[in-house]
Design an enzyme around this catalytic site. Structure first.
Site, short mmCIF file in Angstrom:
data_model
loop_
_atom_site.label_atom_id
_atom_site.label_comp_id
_atom_site.label_asym_id
_atom_site.label_seq_id
_atom_site.Cartn_x
_atom_site.Cartn_y
_atom_site.Cartn_z
N LEU A 88 10.59 0.62 -1.00
CA LEU A 88 10.19 1.29 0.25
C LEU A 88 10.45 0.37 1.44
O LEU A 88 10.94 0.82 2.48
CB LEU A 88 8.70 1.63 0.14
CG LEU A 88 8.16 2.65 1.13
CD1 LEU A 88 8.81 4.00 0.93
CD2 LEU A 88 6.64 2.77 0.98
N HIS B 47 -27.48 -1.97 -18.62
CA HIS B 47 -26.49 -2.65 -17.76
C HIS B 47 -26.87 -2.47 -16.28
O HIS B 47 -26.85 -3.43 -15.49
CB HIS B 47 -25.10 -2.04 -17.94
CG HIS B 47 -24.44 -2.38 -19.25
ND1 HIS B 47 -24.28 -3.66 -19.70
CD2 HIS B 47 -23.87 -1.57 -20.20
CE1 HIS B 47 -23.63 -3.64 -20.86
NE2 HIS B 47 -23.38 -2.37 -21.19
N HIS C 226 -28.47 2.29 -23.25
CA HIS C 226 -27.52 1.18 -23.20
C HIS C 226 -26.96 1.02 -21.78
O HIS C 226 -27.03 -0.06 -21.19
CB HIS C 226 -26.39 1.43 -24.20
CG HIS C 226 -25.32 0.39 -24.23
ND1 HIS C 226 -25.17 -0.48 -25.29
CD2 HIS C 226 -24.35 0.06 -23.34
CE1 HIS C 226 -24.14 -1.28 -25.04
NE2 HIS C 226 -23.62 -0.97 -23.86
N GLU C 227 -26.49 2.11 -21.21
CA GLU C 227 -25.88 2.05 -19.86
C GLU C 227 -26.93 1.76 -18.80
O GLU C 227 -26.69 0.99 -17.85
CB GLU C 227 -25.17 3.37 -19.53
CG GLU C 227 -24.00 3.72 -20.45
CD GLU C 227 -22.96 2.62 -20.59
OE1 GLU C 227 -22.80 1.82 -19.67
OE2 GLU C 227 -22.34 2.54 -21.65
N VAL D 284 5.11 1.98 5.28
CA VAL D 284 4.71 0.97 4.30
C VAL D 284 3.39 0.35 4.76
O VAL D 284 3.32 -0.24 5.85
CB VAL D 284 5.78 -0.14 4.16
CG1 VAL D 284 5.55 -0.93 2.89
CG2 VAL D 284 7.17 0.46 4.17
N ASP E 107 -18.82 -5.55 -24.63
CA ASP E 107 -19.70 -6.31 -23.72
C ASP E 107 -19.71 -7.78 -24.13
O ASP E 107 -19.62 -8.68 -23.29
CB ASP E 107 -21.14 -5.79 -23.81
CG ASP E 107 -21.26 -4.35 -23.29
OD1 ASP E 107 -20.40 -3.97 -22.48
OD2 ASP E 107 -22.19 -3.64 -23.70
N1 LIG Z 1 2.67 -0.41 0.44
C1 LIG Z 1 2.91 0.85 0.26
N2 LIG Z 1 2.68 1.74 1.22
C2 LIG Z 1 2.90 3.03 1.04
N3 LIG Z 1 3.37 3.56 -0.10
C3 LIG Z 1 3.62 2.73 -1.11
C4 LIG Z 1 3.42 1.34 -0.99
N4 LIG Z 1 3.75 0.78 -2.15
C5 LIG Z 1 4.17 1.75 -2.96
N5 LIG Z 1 4.09 2.93 -2.35
C6 LIG Z 1 4.45 4.22 -2.92
O1 LIG Z 1 4.86 4.01 -4.25
C7 LIG Z 1 6.22 4.42 -4.42
C8 LIG Z 1 6.96 3.45 -5.31
O2 LIG Z 1 7.06 2.21 -4.67
P1 LIG Z 1 8.38 1.34 -4.71
O3 LIG Z 1 9.40 2.01 -5.54
O4 LIG Z 1 8.76 0.96 -3.37
O5 LIG Z 1 7.85 0.12 -5.52
P2 LIG Z 1 8.70 -1.11 -6.05
O6 LIG Z 1 7.93 -2.32 -5.70
O7 LIG Z 1 10.07 -1.02 -5.60
O8 LIG Z 1 8.55 -0.86 -7.60
P3 LIG Z 1 9.51 -1.41 -8.73
O9 LIG Z 1 9.35 -2.87 -8.77
O10 LIG Z 1 8.94 -0.73 -9.95
O11 LIG Z 1 10.86 -0.93 -8.36
C9 LIG Z 1 6.78 4.45 -3.03
O12 LIG Z 1 7.79 5.39 -2.95
C10 LIG Z 1 5.60 4.83 -2.19
O13 LIG Z 1 5.47 6.24 -2.19
ZN LIG Z 2 -22.10 -1.83 -22.65
#
Ligand SMILES: Nc1ncnc2c1ncn2[C@@H]1O[C@H](COP(=O)(O)OP(=O)(O)OP(=O)(O)O)[C@@H](O)[C@H]1O
Ligand SMILES: [Zn+2]
Length: 715
Positions: free
Chosen positions: A329, A545, A541-542, A283, A619
């Site tokens: 996670l 900007h 235009h771009e 994480v 814009d």
């Molecule tokens: N901080 C993180 N670090 C690494 N991977 C992440 C992280 N956050 C999300 N992910 C990736 O995104 C996937 C989905 O995240 P997770 O299910 O934990 O989110 P959640 O907050 O529980 O979402 P929800 O609220 O929708 O249930 C994880 O399995 C992981 O692969």
């Molecule tokens: Zn524009």
């Protein structure tokens, strides 16, 4: 004439009256005799003195007349059919009925053609003349009744015998239950019949008729029983089929299948998973959350260590954060770090339509978990089981589920080693009873990662694929403000897919930028045919900007400019903040407005007022939004002062027009500043537009090269 042989039985045991009785029914019907028999003609019956025929007399036996003597036959015929032997002209009260012809007899009694039997017999050959006449008469004569009479020409014993024969026959063919019925009752029937006749003093003359009637009635009753049994069997079969179809239908019914599904779902919900392979290492970018959860891991590893000192750890931990930020996670990592079982349940699983199902699932989950403590119970989407909305009439029984959850949480001691981790995107939607101390009393925020966190997450997922050394995850991280961990993971995955589709060996910045734009603005629309004129307008235009961004001190650095259509846009310029901005200055806000104005200013300067396009609407939206917030929210207007104006609709007309006036001034000034910059850098503006027309997309470095007046390397 019937030729009767000596072998004929000498006695008649059946009274003639009975035989006559047998004629009653045809007589009563409109059946008649054909008056073809001559008046004085007597039946030419062979006398006893005539030489006995050596030929067999099978035919007479077949006819059932073998028991009669010659004279008796004569007498019988004479007495039964006086009209035949006597006066031809005496009209008979019998009438011909062709309905009662041969077919009737055969159909009704299943007997053979008696006439052909007669004709083929020796009797017929010997006395052909008389018999021929009789037979020809009999063709239209209801002799079939005779046939019925033949049946009655049996001795009492034979009759009884024949009844039992018939019974035996029936036993042979009838189903076993009918057999049982017949065998059981047969003896008593005969006995009681005899008794009955005796007690009733039935004269001998009528006894046979009585018995025949009885036997017939008996057989009819049997047929009726058979019929009843058949229909019973049929009814039972139909009921059985209906039952099977009914049960099948009920099983198929979604109402019931929901029930079955929930039961199976329940079982799977209480299956723990060992999370050894997920740790805090996995994480990224949520360091604070990980630190807070570290002590929970320690507790799970050694619950006694904490309780010895009398300290109490929270029973429930609430992870709060937007979707995809890694709450699940993190919960898995807690179980993995502590090496304890992990029970996963989604709040929506408890939100059942059936009374008590949700509550019973909670009970099961906690029972299983307690048996396997120490462990982690994770309830995702806690708001769907413990939300305030469950008070609504749409979920009349959901209160039971939340009460069960509260009861379970109160039901175990803090040192039992069960940690409940709940996750929600809307903590404010949770029932207050759930978040009071003793329940989910520890709240851990899991925010969207900052630029540092995004860089870490991108590096983590980039390390799982092949990527070029030139890739700078930080640049992508800067351009992905607001992306969650799950979205960043998806970005890297999409880049890898794009590289594979393009036949590249590794992922480069180009693929990462591509997938970032795709996520932000939708897929490229390469197939869209844009004419040169529109392409040129877009390029200027771009570039407008980009020029304003490049030459305005407080504007964000340019990341990229493109005239490739994507999603709803024909082109865009992306700017990258150096860092995530926690605050923005007045100068920065004005710079953003100026950059937004750059597009329309460019159109006006290059193509003239008459040729300005609708392409600047978003814009203006952006610029107006900033100006409005500066006036009504940020207290950045001298005239209106440091005051917020939340509901402008409720303000006095004077204040409203003052606000409008201020916004207009801010926008007009911004437009003028942009016009000034573009006029000043007209040459650079032109160069950049032409480079865009040539190369379609230019990154920050290339834009810098062009604006410095250098030549771009041919790609
Ligand atoms: N901080 C993180 N670090 C690494 N991977 C992440 C992280 N956050 C999300 N992910 C990736 O995104 C996937 C989905 O995240 P997770 O299910 O934990 O989110 P959640 O907050 O529980 O979402 P929800 O609220 O929708 O249930 C994880 O399995 C992981 O692969
Ligand atoms: Zn524009």
């Amino acid at each position: 004439m019937f030729s009767l042989s000596n072998t004929v039985q000498p006695q008649v045991t059946v009274p003639l009256s009975h035989l006559i009785n047998a004629f009653h029914s045809p007589k009563n019907t409109s059946v008649s005799v054909s008056a073809s028999v001559s008046q004085n003609q007597h039946w030419d019956v062979v006398s006893e003195h005539e030489a006995p025929s050596s030929e067999p007399i099978l035919n007479l036996r077949d006819l059932g007349l073998s028991e009669l003597k010659i004279g008796q036959i004569d007498q019988l015929v004479d007495s039964l059919l006086p009209g035949i032997c006597k006066d031809k002209n005496v009209s008979s009260h019998w009438h011909t009925s062709h309905v009662s012809a041969q077919s009737f007899f055969e159909n009704k009694y299943g007997c053979l053609d008696i006439f052909s039997t007669l004709r083929s017999s020796c009797l017929y050959r010997q006395h052909s003349r008389t018999l021929k006449r009789i037979c020809s008469d009999l063709q239209y004569w209801p002799v079939f009744i005779q046939s019925r009479g033949f049946k009655t020409l049996k001795s009492r014993t034979r009759r009884l015998q024949s009844t039992s024969e018939r019974l035996a026959e029936t036993q042979h063919t009838a189903p076993s239950f009918v057999k049982g019925f017949l065998l059981r009752d047969r003896g008593s029937d005969v006995e009681s019949l005899d008794k009955l006749m005796k007690t009733k003093n039935i004269p001998e003359a009528h006894q046979d008729a009585f018995k025949t009637g009885f036997a017939e009635g008996f057989l009819k009753a049997q047929a009726l029983t058979q019929k009843t049994n058949d229909s019973l069997r049929r009814t039972r079969l139909i009921v059985f089929i209906l039952l099977v179809v009914g049960i099948y239908g009920l099983l198929k019914n979604p109402f019931l299948s929901v029930r079955f599904r929930t039961t199976t779902g329940l079982d799977s919900a209480v299956d723990p998973v060992q999370m050894k392979n997920v740790t805090f290492e996995h994480v990224k970018g949520v360091e604070e959350a990980k630190q807070e959860l570290q002590e929970v891991v320690e507790f799970l590893k050694n619950p006694q260590k904490f309780t010895v000192l009398g300290g109490k750890l929270p029973k429930g931990i609430l992870l709060v954060g937007p979707p995809g930020t890694g709450k699940t996670l993190l919960a898995r990592a807690v179980a993995g770090e502590a090496d304890v079982p992990f029970y996963y349940a989604s709040g929506s699983e408890f939100d059942e339509m059936f009374v008590g199902v949700g509550a019973s699932r909670i009970r099961n989950l906690f029972r299983e978990a307690k048996a396997n403590a120490p462990c982690v119970i994770f309830i995702d989407e806690l708001d769907s089981v413990g939300g305030k909305r469950i008070e609504s009439p749409m979920h009349p029984y959901s209160r039971q589920t939340i009460n069960q959850l509260l009861a379970e949480m109160d039901g175990f001691k803090p040192n039992e080693g069960v940690i409940i981790i709940g996750a929600t995107n809307f903590p404010e939607a949770l029932d207050n009873a759930l978040i009071r101390p003793g329940r989910f009393d520890m709240q851990v925020t899991v925010p969207r990662p900052d630029v540092k966190g995004r860089t870490e997450i991108l590096k983590w997922y980039l390390n799982k694929i092949k990527f070029d050394q030139s890739v700078d995850p930080e640049i992508i991280a800067r351009g992905t403000v607001g992306f969650s961990g799950a979205e960043l993971e998806n970005l890297v995955n999409q880049a890898a897919l794009k590289a594979a589709v393009d036949g590249k060996e590794m992922v480069t910045m180009k693929e990462l930028e591509f997938s970032k734009d795709k996520i932000l603005m939708g897929p490229e629309r390469r197939s869209v045919e844009i004419d040169n004129k529109n392409k040129t307008i877009t390029a200027y235009h771009e570039s407008g900007h980009a020029i304003i961004a490049y030459y305005t001190k407080d504007a964000m650095p340019i990341n990229k400019a493109t005239i490739m259509p994507r999603g709803p846009t024909l082109g865009h310029v992306s700017l990258l903040p150096e860092n995530d901005r926690w605050n923005e200055t007045r100068a920065q806000l004005l710079a953003q407005m100026d950059v937004s104005m750059g597009g329309r200013v460019a159109e006006e300067l290059i193509f003239g007022t008459d040729h300005i396009t609708t392409g600047a609407s978003s814009d203006f939206d952006n610029a107006t939004k900033i100006a409005k917030q500066m006036v009504t929210k940020f207290g950045m207007s001298e005239k209106l002062g440091v005051m917020t104006y939340s509901d402008t609709g409720k303000l006095s007309p004077e204040t409203q027009s003052a606000i409008e006036q201020e916004i207009r001034i801010l926008l007009r000034d911004s437009y003028e500043r942009a016009k000034h910059i573009l006029k000043t850098h007209a040459k650079e503006h032109k160069n950049l537009a032409e480079a865009l027309l040539t190369y379609e997309t230019l990154d920050a470095k290339e834009i810098q090269i062009v604006l410095e007046g250098k030549k771009l390397d041919v790609r």
